[in-house]
Motif scaffolding. Structure first.
Motif, short mmCIF file in Angstrom:
data_model
loop_
_atom_site.label_atom_id
_atom_site.label_comp_id
_atom_site.label_asym_id
_atom_site.label_seq_id
_atom_site.Cartn_x
_atom_site.Cartn_y
_atom_site.Cartn_z
N ILE B 280 0.85 -1.20 0.00
CA ILE B 280 0.00 0.00 0.00
C ILE B 280 0.88 1.25 0.00
O ILE B 280 0.63 2.22 -0.74
CB ILE B 280 -0.92 0.02 1.25
CG1 ILE B 280 -1.88 -1.19 1.25
CG2 ILE B 280 -1.70 1.34 1.34
CD1 ILE B 280 -2.83 -1.25 0.10
N ASN B 281 1.94 1.22 0.80
CA ASN B 281 2.86 2.37 0.82
C ASN B 281 3.52 2.56 -0.54
O ASN B 281 3.70 3.69 -1.00
CB ASN B 281 3.95 2.17 1.88
CG ASN B 281 3.41 2.38 3.28
OD1 ASN B 281 2.45 3.12 3.47
ND2 ASN B 281 4.02 1.74 4.26
N LEU B 282 3.85 1.45 -1.16
CA LEU B 282 4.45 1.51 -2.51
C LEU B 282 3.46 2.16 -3.49
O LEU B 282 3.81 3.06 -4.25
CB LEU B 282 4.80 0.09 -2.96
CG LEU B 282 5.82 -0.13 -4.07
CD1 LEU B 282 6.11 -1.63 -4.23
CD2 LEU B 282 5.47 0.47 -5.38
N LEU B 283 2.23 1.71 -3.42
CA LEU B 283 1.21 2.22 -4.33
C LEU B 283 0.96 3.71 -4.09
O LEU B 283 0.79 4.49 -5.04
CB LEU B 283 -0.09 1.42 -4.14
CG LEU B 283 -1.28 1.81 -5.02
CD1 LEU B 283 -0.93 1.72 -6.50
CD2 LEU B 283 -2.48 0.91 -4.72
N ASN B 284 0.99 4.12 -2.83
CA ASN B 284 0.79 5.54 -2.53
C ASN B 284 1.94 6.38 -3.10
O ASN B 284 1.71 7.45 -3.66
CB ASN B 284 0.67 5.76 -1.02
CG ASN B 284 -0.60 5.14 -0.46
OD1 ASN B 284 -1.52 4.83 -1.21
ND2 ASN B 284 -0.67 4.95 0.85
N ALA B 285 3.17 5.87 -2.96
CA ALA B 285 4.32 6.59 -3.52
C ALA B 285 4.20 6.67 -5.03
O ALA B 285 4.48 7.70 -5.65
CB ALA B 285 5.62 5.88 -3.12
#
Ligand SMILES: Cc1cc2nc3c(=O)[nH]c(=O)nc-3n(C[C@H](O)[C@H](O)[C@H](O)COP(=O)(O)OP(=O)(O)OC[C@H]3O[C@@H](n4cnc5c(N)ncnc54)[C@H](O)[C@@H]3O)c2cc1C
Lengths: 410, 373
Positions: B280-285
């Protein structure tokens, strides 16, 4: 409370003795490659030789019992030894070894008298180098899911299977490993823990190509390997802790690897970063005077101090017999995340100089470049950051019915 | 409002994706990245044949005269590889610099050959005391008849090794003006040296007594050269950001796939909330980088004031790609550190592009300026 070891006059005398001994015995010409993969055979042998000399004096594994080749010394003596080795630019042991700290600890707790007498003295005297062979393609975080097998055959076990991400460059004398000893038994009750001489027929070692394998200093592992066991015949004597008792044996070294042993030495990369920033200029001023750089450096310093104190706490707990629960994985988790965060700070502070070991345009003899790679890789060995959190949660009693106990240490 | 790509852009996207899959599969990229194996040259030759290198070069100079968003689409797909340059450094940054500051003659001389890839011109800007400000340029240009003699050294030059020509930032001794000089990379006074380590295609370029006549000076005189470069950077940066977005997109997909197929504790690791957090953090970045990049591209296309968007995009994009790689490494653990898996190609790229054309700190400061702070 007292955050410093207090030394008796006898211990201070010991320090003088160690200092003098180090002067005579630290081999000249030891180098510390930023990436342990650059450690030459010759350099490795210098370190091994020094290890044997330490071992002969009982100073390699100072707190281990004399009966098994250790020094039989107390913690203060061990700290003195570590400090003096550090002053001479080395660690104890001065090379990658998974025998004394981890495998040996399991044998101390779970081995029979005979096994302890046979396996421990060569380890504690520095005569052998030992690798840890746990991970497999199907068993990383889920170590209990190992698929390699050990089948009883008369007085021997026949071992088959594949281990990954293990060992070091330049070989070893012993490997300790975990395999399935009973394909029918329940999870955790189906494993065996073996000490295996590395020269047995049927063992093949194949180096892996990784971004980097080791951590902070020349005492790192250099490369990691795939090890294949193809019908390797191992005497039943080499099974530690008994048939199907392997998981129990493993909990001891796992506990230590998850940080419960604590640590009192310094973080060399942090020291090197600070030195570099004090002594190198950007736009006519020391890097350490740049306000953005200062902010990042202090960030690193604060987190490193926290990690240092938690490791110190764990060291004290281990050596004064205080029961630990979540403390080990906590220190591991913070150490790993600091390393990761630090690699970005280094990139921010030093610019692309952090990405090359070029003698002219790199920084700190390649140590910053090596950390740029290591920060992101060193978060995996010994349990990922996620797994450290999983263990912490179990130990403080959230998420599970019962609080999980820490592995037995001694 | 319409945030979709045009049908032509969708076609371009599909075509480039297919091209990258065919010509730059992981094995080829690993071979190119390997310090020991010989670099295959055919994929680059085929890339030059596509005409895509001319995407931002006007048709009158043999290019495609595309929009910035077109270029974003192209470079996002190249970033998925990541396909190594010198595409962006030459046919985007150097070409735009020529368009900003070159004489008509210079444009006619260089741009058509940059569009075909015959000329690979790379801007050599930064030096050992690293920085992207005009004040950081020390390499000297000494007046010599109608032209100049250059002396100094460039450091951490991205794509420097693959250049046929350098667009070299130099400071005049007499008048303290910073401009740009085009020199052939094979001039005997030029020594290019690869910087070993984690860096991705960085080099040092030593320049000793290299003389250049006035035709080689961008715009004919040094004065104004730096301004042309800065203007070109403002346009090239969002394209670079799209390239970083492509990289993050590729490792996002890799991480999602891996979290579905890798089992531990009897379940796909994607079921673990901690692994979900990383993804999820990757996708947000990724999404933050994507939309900051494309808004900046759009502003360039419609000619709107874009300084704040450009600095925002590079600050977010460089951090985003960097952190996306970290998240992907967390998801993959051991496997991600194996060279043959391919994730580390992106990790290396993300670290080098973090600084290229200014690091996040640099752009945060410039963003504050742009906002009148
Ligand atoms: C440089 C290096 C050195 C190493 N040295 C050794 C060595 O000397 N000896 C040895 O035996 N092994 C060694 N290893 C292997 C190491 O122990 C494993 O990589 C590590 O335990 C993770 O296993 P994995 O790579 O299979 O990842 P996986 O277990 O497949 O994990 C993938 C992802 O899933 C997550 N995950 C898995 N289970 C859970 C869960 N229950 N809850 C939440 N998240 C979860 C992980 O955190 C990770 O993000 C080394 C690895 C590296 C990279």
């Amino acid at each position: 409370m007292d955050f410093e070891p207090q030394y008796t006059p006898e211990q201070e005398e010991f320090r003088q003795e160690v200092k003098a001994w180090m002067k005579d015995n630290v081999p000249p010409g030891i180098v510390h490659p930023a990436d342990p993969i650059d450690l030459t055979e010759e350099q490795y042998q210098l370190r091994r030789d020094f290890g044997r000399r330490l071992g002969a004096k009982g100073w390699l594994w100072a707190t281990a019992e004399t009966e098994y080749g250790g020094g039989g010394l107390d913690v203060e003596h061990a700290i003195v030894l570590e400090e003096e080795a550090e002053a001479a630019g080395l660690t104890i042991p001065p090379f990658y070894d998974s025998g004394g700290r981890l495998g040996g600890a399991s044998i101390v707790v779970w081995g029979s008298d005979e096994q302890k007498k046979f396996f421990l003295p060569p380890i504690f005297k520095g005569e052998v180098r030992t690798w840890q062979l746990l991970s497999e393609p199907e068993a990383g975080s889920d170590l209990a899911n190992v698929k390699s097998t050990a089948v009883k055959d008369g007085d021997d076990y026949i071992i088959n299977g594949q281990k990954v991400f293990v060992g070091s460059s330049l070989g070893c004398d012993y490997m300790w490993t975990l395999t399935v000893t009973d394909t029918e038994a329940k999870r955790h009750e189906n494993l065996g823990w073996f000490m295996i001489p590395s020269d047995l027929p049927g063992i093949t070692v194949q180096p892996m190509d990784l971004l980097i394998s080791g951590g902070e200093s020349g005492a790192g592992s250099g490369v990691k390997n795939t090890v294949f066991f193809d019908n390797v015949r191992v005497p039943a004597f080499n099974l530690i802790g008994g048939h199907n008792q392997g998981w129990k044996v493993a909990t001891t070294h796992l506990e230590l690897e998850h940080g419960t042993g604590g640590k009192i030495s310094r973080n060399v990369v942090v020291d090197k970063l600070f030195d570099y920033c004090r002594t190198n200029n950007r736009r006519g001023e020391p890097i350490s005077k740049d306000s953005d750089a200062r902010e990042k450096l202090i960030d690193v310093h604060i987190e490193q101090e926290i990690v240092r104190l938690l490791q110190l706490r764990n060291y004290w707990m281990r050596h004064s017999g205080v029961t630990t629960t979540y403390e080990g994985p906590q220190a591991s988790y913070l150490r790993k995340t600091l390393g990761l965060k630090m690699s970005r700070h280094i990139l921010d502070i030093l610019g692309p100089a952090a990405l090359t070991f070029d003698p002219k345009l790199g920084a700190s003899e390649g140590h910053m470049e090596a950390h740029s790679r290591a920060g992101i890789i060193a978060i995996h060995p010994g349990g990922t950051t996620d797994i450290q959190k999983v263990i912490m949660s179990r130990r403080i009693g959230i998420g599970r019915e019962v609080r999980e106990k820490a592995g037995a240490l001694s | 409002m319409d945030l979709s790509l045009t049908p032509e852009q969708e076609m371009l996207k599909t075509a480039v994706r297919r091209f990258v899959q065919q010509e730059y599969p992981k094995e080829t990229l690993l071979q190119i990245a390997s310090p020991t194996e010989p670099t295959p040259t055919e994929p680059w030759e085929r890339l030059t044949q596509t005409g895509w290198l001319g995407i931002l070069i006007p048709t009158e100079y043999g290019g495609e005269g595309g929009t910035f968003t077109d270029a974003g689409v192209l470079f996002e797909e190249l970033g998925r590889g990541p396909v190594p340059g010198p595409h962006l450094s030459s046919s985007v940054l150097a070409a735009l610099t020529l368009l900003e500051g070159g004489t008509d003659e210079q444009k006619r001389e260089w741009l058509p050959r940059m569009a075909t890839g015959e000329v690979r011109m790379v801007a050599a800007v930064t030096e050992a005391d690293y920085g992207w400000l005009e004040g950081d340029v020390r390499l000297t240009a000494k007046q010599n008849g109608n032209g100049y003699t250059l002396n100094g050294a460039k450091a951490y030059v991205y794509d420097g090794e693959t250049a046929t020509h350098l667009l070299c930032a130099a400071r005049s001794e007499q008048r303290n003006e910073v401009g740009l000089v085009i020199v052939p990379a094979n001039d005997p006074g030029i020594k290019t040296r690869h910087l070993p380590g984690f860096a991705w295609n960085l080099s040092e370029i030593a320049i000793e007594n290299v003389s250049a006549d006035s035709f080689q000076v961008l715009g004919g005189v040094l004065a104004g050269g730096w301004e042309a470069l800065e203007k070109a950077e403002q346009k090239a940066i969002p394209v670079l950001c799209a390239y970083q977005v492509g990289g993050s997109q590729a490792i996002y997909e890799l991480s999602v796939d891996y979290s579905r197929t890798r089992h531990q504790f009897g379940t796909p690791i994607g079921r673990f909330q901690r692994v979900q957090d990383q993804i999820i953090n990757l996708l947000n970045a990724l999404d933050a980088a994507r939309w900051t990049a494309y808004e900046a591209l759009w502003k360039l296309d419609i000619g709107r004031e874009s300084a704040d968007s450009v600095h925002l995009a590079k600050a977010v994009g460089s951090e985003g790609y960097y952190e996306a790689c970290n998240f992907a490494h967390e998801v993959h653990a051991g496997v991600g550190s194996m060279t043959e898996y391919g994730l580390t190609l992106h990790t290396a790229a993300s670290r080098t592009l973090y600084h290229y054309l200014g690091d996040p700190k640099f752009h945060r400061h410039r963003l504050a300026d742009a906002l009148g702070l």
